[in-house]
Design a protein around this motif. Structure first.
Motif, PDB file in Angstrom:
ATOM      1  N   GLY A 287      35.883 -23.075 -85.732  1.00 30.94           N
ATOM      2  CA  GLY A 287      36.437 -22.271 -84.651  1.00 30.94           C
ATOM      3  C   GLY A 287      35.879 -20.864 -84.651  1.00 30.94           C
ATOM      4  O   GLY A 287      35.556 -20.299 -83.599  1.00 30.94           O
ATOM      5  N   GLY A 288      35.722 -20.291 -85.865  1.00 28.03           N
ATOM      6  CA  GLY A 288      35.159 -18.954 -85.974  1.00 28.03           C
ATOM      7  C   GLY A 288      33.726 -18.889 -85.486  1.00 28.03           C
ATOM      8  O   GLY A 288      33.322 -17.939 -84.815  1.00 28.03           O
ATOM      9  N   LEU A 289      32.930 -19.932 -85.799  1.00 27.55           N
ATOM     10  CA  LEU A 289      31.537 -19.963 -85.346  1.00 27.55           C
ATOM     11  C   LEU A 289      31.456 -20.037 -83.819  1.00 27.55           C
ATOM     12  O   LEU A 289      30.600 -19.392 -83.201  1.00 27.55           O
ATOM     13  CB  LEU A 289      30.814 -21.160 -85.964  1.00 27.55           C
ATOM     14  CG  LEU A 289      30.453 -21.031 -87.452  1.00 27.55           C
ATOM     15  CD1 LEU A 289      29.893 -22.350 -87.975  1.00 27.55           C
ATOM     16  CD2 LEU A 289      29.459 -19.898 -87.670  1.00 27.55           C
ATOM     17  N   LEU A 290      32.357 -20.811 -83.217  1.00 26.79           N
ATOM     18  CA  LEU A 290      32.370 -20.891 -81.755  1.00 26.79           C
ATOM     19  C   LEU A 290      32.753 -19.555 -81.138  1.00 26.79           C
ATOM     20  O   LEU A 290      32.201 -19.147 -80.113  1.00 26.79           O
ATOM     21  CB  LEU A 290      33.345 -21.978 -81.297  1.00 26.79           C
ATOM     22  CG  LEU A 290      32.795 -23.409 -81.250  1.00 26.79           C
ATOM     23  CD1 LEU A 290      33.896 -24.380 -80.856  1.00 26.79           C
ATOM     24  CD2 LEU A 290      31.616 -23.507 -80.296  1.00 26.79           C
ATOM     25  N   VAL A 291      33.714 -18.873 -81.773  1.00 25.50           N
ATOM     26  CA  VAL A 291      34.122 -17.555 -81.278  1.00 25.50           C
ATOM     27  C   VAL A 291      32.951 -16.574 -81.342  1.00 25.50           C
ATOM     28  O   VAL A 291      32.689 -15.821 -80.393  1.00 25.50           O
ATOM     29  CB  VAL A 291      35.330 -17.021 -82.087  1.00 25.50           C
ATOM     30  CG1 VAL A 291      35.543 -15.529 -81.841  1.00 25.50           C
ATOM     31  CG2 VAL A 291      36.589 -17.795 -81.724  1.00 25.50           C
ATOM     32  N   ILE A 292      32.223 -16.588 -82.456  1.00 23.92           N
ATOM     33  CA  ILE A 292      31.076 -15.690 -82.602  1.00 23.92           C
ATOM     34  C   ILE A 292      29.959 -16.073 -81.634  1.00 23.92           C
ATOM     35  O   ILE A 292      29.300 -15.200 -81.044  1.00 23.92           O
ATOM     36  CB  ILE A 292      30.561 -15.714 -84.058  1.00 23.92           C
ATOM     37  CG1 ILE A 292      31.686 -15.277 -85.019  1.00 23.92           C
ATOM     38  CG2 ILE A 292      29.364 -14.783 -84.200  1.00 23.92           C
ATOM     39  CD1 ILE A 292      32.324 -13.950 -84.688  1.00 23.92           C
ATOM     40  N   LEU A 293      29.752 -17.385 -81.433  1.00 18.81           N
ATOM     41  CA  LEU A 293      28.764 -17.825 -80.452  1.00 18.81           C
ATOM     42  C   LEU A 293      29.152 -17.327 -79.059  1.00 18.81           C
ATOM     43  O   LEU A 293      28.298 -16.862 -78.289  1.00 18.81           O
ATOM     44  CB  LEU A 293      28.666 -19.359 -80.447  1.00 18.81           C
ATOM     45  CG  LEU A 293      27.749 -19.978 -79.389  1.00 18.81           C
ATOM     46  CD1 LEU A 293      26.314 -19.485 -79.558  1.00 18.81           C
ATOM     47  CD2 LEU A 293      27.808 -21.508 -79.462  1.00 18.81           C
ATOM     48  N   GLY A 294      30.430 -17.413 -78.760  1.00 21.85           N
ATOM     49  CA  GLY A 294      30.909 -16.890 -77.480  1.00 21.85           C
ATOM     50  C   GLY A 294      30.653 -15.408 -77.342  1.00 21.85           C
ATOM     51  O   GLY A 294      30.282 -14.918 -76.261  1.00 21.85           O
TER      52      GLY A 294
END
Length: 303
Positions: A287-294
């Motif tokens: 979830g954190g990686l997706l947030v950072i990708l966003g």
């Protein structure tokens, strides 16, 4: 050159802001929510006033009623409500999870930039918003097979998301204020003076609710670790972070600010695991990686 320096200021601002979750963990449950905020703001003002006394006097003389109202709204959303929701939420959820959930800030800020500031949205920005929302849902367990929302933490998580929404409102108000102030004051606004005014207004807002938390008795019972956390919260999370923020937002647009606000959850997650020893499972990291990708997708066009 202004754009590059603005982005560096924003990175510093949100990295410092990300430490708020960790600093708050050391005093949450030992002091009242408004007591923590009031004491940290007092330390911030003690640090700021000797540095900006002349700038503050000049800024107050030039400031219009509209500028003052915008700063008051920033104090309400960016400090008073943000910290209220954050500190309440930390009673019910972990620091790492709370830090990641503040990653909703870029997406909410981007949406406000479209709706309020009427900034155009591209495919990349829309993809960034969807990545952020997906990351938050994964953290909650919604998209993981066989798992659902955690009843134990849902209340705390919703409070953290409310804090993220308040931070986004603050970001948008700050950008509007930066544009209006440049027109009204006919000269660049002082980040030091702005930070001092916002901190003072937020402190006034906290005084009455803090009085009902028996602050003197509670403060007498804390140790050096808690006082250090309050000092950090005041000087670094408030004073220095806000100085960097105001220095950056007058040089960058709302979408760029939205992108770099993703530094908050990244900093919080890393410090929660390194300093507090909290464990982060694959679901949180994904979830954190997706947030950072966003974060990067939202800010791609402004980088």
């Amino acid at each position: 050159m202004d754009g590059l320096s603005g982005k560096l200021y924003l990175i510093c601002a949100f990295s410092l802001a990300g430490t708020s979750v960790i600093a708050a963990r050391f005093v949450t449950g030992k002091l009242g929510t408004f007591t923590i905020t009031a004491v940290s703001l007092f330390f911030a003002l003690v640090f700021l006033l000797p540095l900006c006394r002349k700038q503050l006097v000049r800024y107050l003389r030039l400031m219009s009623l509209r500028n003052f109202l915008f700063l008051s709204l920033q104090a309400l959303c960016g400090i008073f409500l943000f910290r209220m929701f954050l500190l309440w939420g930390l009673h019910y959820t972990g620091s790492g999870e709370a830090g990641i959930l503040t990653g909703a800030t870029p997406a909410i800020t981007a949406l406000l930039a479209m709706i309020v500031l009427r900034e155009p949205v591209s495919g990349r920005k829309l993809a960034g918003i969807l990545c952020t929302v997906g990351g938050v849902l994964i953290i909650q367990g919604v998209l993981t097979p066989g798992k659902g929302l955690s009843l134990e933490h849902i209340g705390g998580n919703l409070l953290i998301l409310c804090a993220a929404a308040c931070e986004s409102a603050f970001n948008t108000l700050s950008r509007i204020s930066a544009v209006k102030a440049a027109a009204d004051l006919k000269e660049p606004a002082s980040p030091l003076a702005q930070t001092a005014i916002v901190s003072a207004i937020a402190l006034i807002l906290c005084l009455i609710p803090a009085a009902f938390e028996h602050p003197l008795k509670e403060l007498a019972g804390i140790g050096m670790l808690e006082w250090t956390a309050l000092l950090w919260y005041g000087v670094f999370v408030t004073a220095l972070a806000f100085i960097c923020w105001y220095s950056g937002i007058k040089r960058c647009g709302a979408f760029t600010a939205a992108a770099y606000s993703g530094m908050m959850p990244l900093t919080s997650l890393l410090l929660a695991t390194a300093v507090l020893g909290e464990s982060a499972g694959y679901q949180q990291w994904l979830g954190g990686l997706l947030v950072i990708l966003g974060m990067f997708l939202i800010g791609t066009e402004g980088l």
